[in-house]
Design a protein around this motif. Structure first.
Motif, PDB file in Angstrom:
ATOM      1  N   ASP A   1     -25.952   4.776 -22.884  1.00  0.00           N
ATOM      2  CA  ASP A   1     -25.384   3.440 -22.848  1.00  0.00           C
ATOM      3  C   ASP A   1     -24.116   3.421 -23.686  1.00  0.00           C
TER       4      ASP A   1
ATOM      5  N   ASP B   1     -23.436   6.276 -25.967  1.00  0.00           N
ATOM      6  CA  ASP B   1     -24.527   6.615 -26.871  1.00  0.00           C
ATOM      7  C   ASP B   1     -25.731   7.134 -26.088  1.00  0.00           C
TER       8      ASP B   1
ATOM      9  N   VAL C   1     -29.626   6.976 -25.978  1.00  0.00           N
ATOM     10  CA  VAL C   1     -30.578   5.969 -26.441  1.00  0.00           C
ATOM     11  C   VAL C   1     -32.000   6.463 -26.198  1.00  0.00           C
TER      12      VAL C   1
ATOM     13  N   GLY D   1     -26.049   7.456 -36.097  1.00  0.00           N
ATOM     14  CA  GLY D   1     -26.571   6.476 -35.148  1.00  0.00           C
ATOM     15  C   GLY D   1     -27.187   5.272 -35.833  1.00  0.00           C
TER      16      GLY D   1
ATOM     17  N   ILE E   1     -35.828   1.423 -30.923  1.00  0.00           N
ATOM     18  CA  ILE E   1     -34.617   1.827 -30.211  1.00  0.00           C
ATOM     19  C   ILE E   1     -33.754   2.645 -31.164  1.00  0.00           C
TER      20      ILE E   1
ATOM     21  N   ARG F   1     -30.195   4.781 -31.280  1.00  0.00           N
ATOM     22  CA  ARG F   1     -28.930   5.080 -30.612  1.00  0.00           C
ATOM     23  C   ARG F   1     -28.166   6.095 -31.444  1.00  0.00           C
TER      24      ARG F   1
END
Length: 537
Positions: free
Chosen positions: A456, A459, A461, A500, A515, A517
């Motif tokens: 995304d 990145d 993810v 991240g 989550i 990233r």
């Protein structure tokens, strides 16, 4: 002494001989005396002086030189060869020998000579002494600069502070020309705890009752942070006395060794050679070396601090790897064996029990391999040379075998981005996934979970989602005294360490969503982004 007949020399030849050759002879003899002040060198100076006196028609002369770095010198020739006492010199022609460099008086010349002959002789001797002193001064300054450069290089390149400080003490003693030198490092109370010496043998030092404790002159330097120069230690009111078997010392020069404006010790010299007092030039030199000693001490302190921080960081890393790797694997094995006793009692379930035990044995063998990896490399071989996407898929399979949770795995969108990551980042991402799945199995009470890898906005993810009971991240401030909740902190630290972010979300329905990233580019800077909207879990 060689005799020279003045009537055998023409006026022009006599002029050249008296102004050039004798000057060169005296200068050469003085320089040799400066390099090696022995009786033979002293005799050579006397011979050169005698040559000038005889050519000029004088009867005798006494030359006194007292101009460091030239060694102290007193020679007599002709009628004054027996060095008459001061009272007998009052009737002689006396000439101070000055320096064109502004040093002041370099010495004095006494002459027994007829009128008109004394002053030319004095000028020749003055030129020779001045030139010898100037050359010795230039040579001494070059030596001091070389020694300072050597000390600077040692401070910059050598992390063994004792070796650097020993070099500084040895070099400053040689340059100043002192019999003894020492450097003391004081503790927080001002008491000397480390002592480095030069000019005293190991046997002589061992015989001393105890090293100085920071009293007297040494304590004054540390307390006041000021240089002390004393011509006679015994007459100085700040003296404290020497411990038993300590060499007797007369003159003293000591400078404070400071770190960030705080005095932490002293560098001092005692007993300048030939009984001369220490000079202002000596004081400046010792102060410069004391500055280098302070830098060396501070460098050693900072190096030690860096080393200790590195140990702490390594311990933290090992703790994270153990928690996120081996401990989770062992826990998964235990989880898979929890209902084996019930299955064994049921004849229809024994086959399943045997299969679980076989899988547990295989899993424990993998744990043993991880432990071996720690012993050999202090880094678990999670994934190892295995394709990172396959390693992540295998984590999902192991989770499905050991936990009673329906896991959906979707790695297709982010597979290539994961493969492009550097190996260490891929390993960190695997650790995060393992910890997140382990938390689902142990704490969530979930029936369904998902492991998703996607891309995304540049990145990569990683999402771990479940439908369990959920929790409030704000209520988990970090690991407690028993080490619980360490996993959340580890996951966040790994994500931030890769440049991240790490976030915990609570969906509208039940459950928890994690989550992570991280930059999909392998050359992205690490550690430059913070986890948005999260506390220190």
């Amino acid at each position: 002494m060689t005799s020279v007949r003045r009537d055998a020399i023409s006026p022009s030849t006599q002029s050249a001989t008296s102004s050039q050759l004798p000057l060169a002879r005296v200068l050469e003899a003085l320089e040799a005396w400066q390099r090696d002040p022995t009786d033979d060198r002293r005799s050579a100076v006397a011979d050169a002086l005698d040559g000038i006196v005889e050519v000029a028609g004088a009867r005798g002369a006494v030359l006194e030189v007292c101009a460091p770095p030239l060694p102290t010198l007193e020679v007599g020739v002709g009628t004054l060869s027996l060095l008459p006492p001061e009272s007998a010199r009052r009737g002689l022609a006396s000439f101070p020998l000055g320096s064109h460099a502004g040093h002041g008086t370099l010495g004095r010349l006494f002459l027994d000579a007829p009128d008109g002959a004394a002053e030319p002789i004095a000028r020749i001797i003055e030129l020779a002494v001045d030139a010898a002193w100037s050359r010795a001064e230039v040579h001494g300054r070059a030596e001091r600069l070389a020694a300072l450069e050597e000390a600077t290089r040692a401070v910059a390149a050598e992390l063994d502070v004792d070796r650097v400080l020993q070099l500084i003490v040895d070099r400053v003693r040689t340059l100043v020309g002192a019999r003894f030198a020492a450097l003391g490092i004081a503790d927080a109370r001002g008491r000397i705890e480390r002592f480095i010496t030069s000019g005293i043998s190991p046997e002589g030092r061992a015989a001393i009752a105890h090293v100085p404790r920071g009293e007297g002159l040494l304590g004054a330097i540390i307390r006041d942070g000021e240089t002390i120069r004393s011509a006679d230690i015994a007459a100085d009111p700040r003296r404290y006395g020497f411990p038993a078997n300590h060499p007797l010392m007369r003159s003293f020069l000591g400078a404070p060794v400071s770190v960030k404006g705080r005095s932490v010790g002293n560098l001092y010299l005692a007993d300048k050679e030939a009984g001369e007092p220490f000079t202002e030039d000596d004081e400046r030199l010792v102060e410069m070396f004391a500055v280098h000693a302070g830098i060396a001490i501070e460098n050693a302190r900072l190096h030690d601090l860096v080393q200790r921080l590195a140990v702490v960081e390594e311990r933290e890393r090992i703790g994270k790897d153990l928690h996120d790797g081996i401990i989770q694997s062992i826990y998964a094995v235990g989880l898979s064996l929890e209902d084996v006793p019930d299955l064994v009692e049921d004849e229809d379930g024994r086959t399943d029990a045997v299969a679980r035990i076989d899988r547990a044995i295989d899993a424990l063998n993998l744990v043993i391999n991880d432990i071996r990896s720690y012993i050999l490399r202090l880094r678990p071989a999670l994934g190892g040379d295995e394709d990172p996407v396959e390693a992540l898929a295998r984590l999902g399979e192991e989770f499905g075998l050991h936990a009673v949770v329906d896991l959906e795995v979707d790695l297709s969108e982010g597979a290539e981005a994961l493969r492009r990551l550097p190996p260490d980042r891929g390993t960190d991402l695997l650790f995060i996934a393992r910890e997140a799945l382990s938390n689902v199995a142990r704490h969530a009470g979930a029936t369904r979970a998902a492991l998703v890898l996607a891309v995304d906005e540049g990145d990569l993810v990683l999402v771990v989602d479940d439908n369990g009971r959920g929790f409030d991240p704000a209520q988990v401030a970090g690991p407690d005294a028993l080490g619980r909740h360490q996993g959340l902190s580890n996951m966040r630290d790994r994500a931030v360490g890769m440049g991240g972010t790490f976030a915990i979300e609570r969906p509208d329905g039940p459950g928890t969503r994690i989550i992570v990233r991280v930059p999909a580019s392998s050359d992205a800077a690490s550690g430059d982004r913070r986890s948005p909207g999260t506390e220190d879990e």
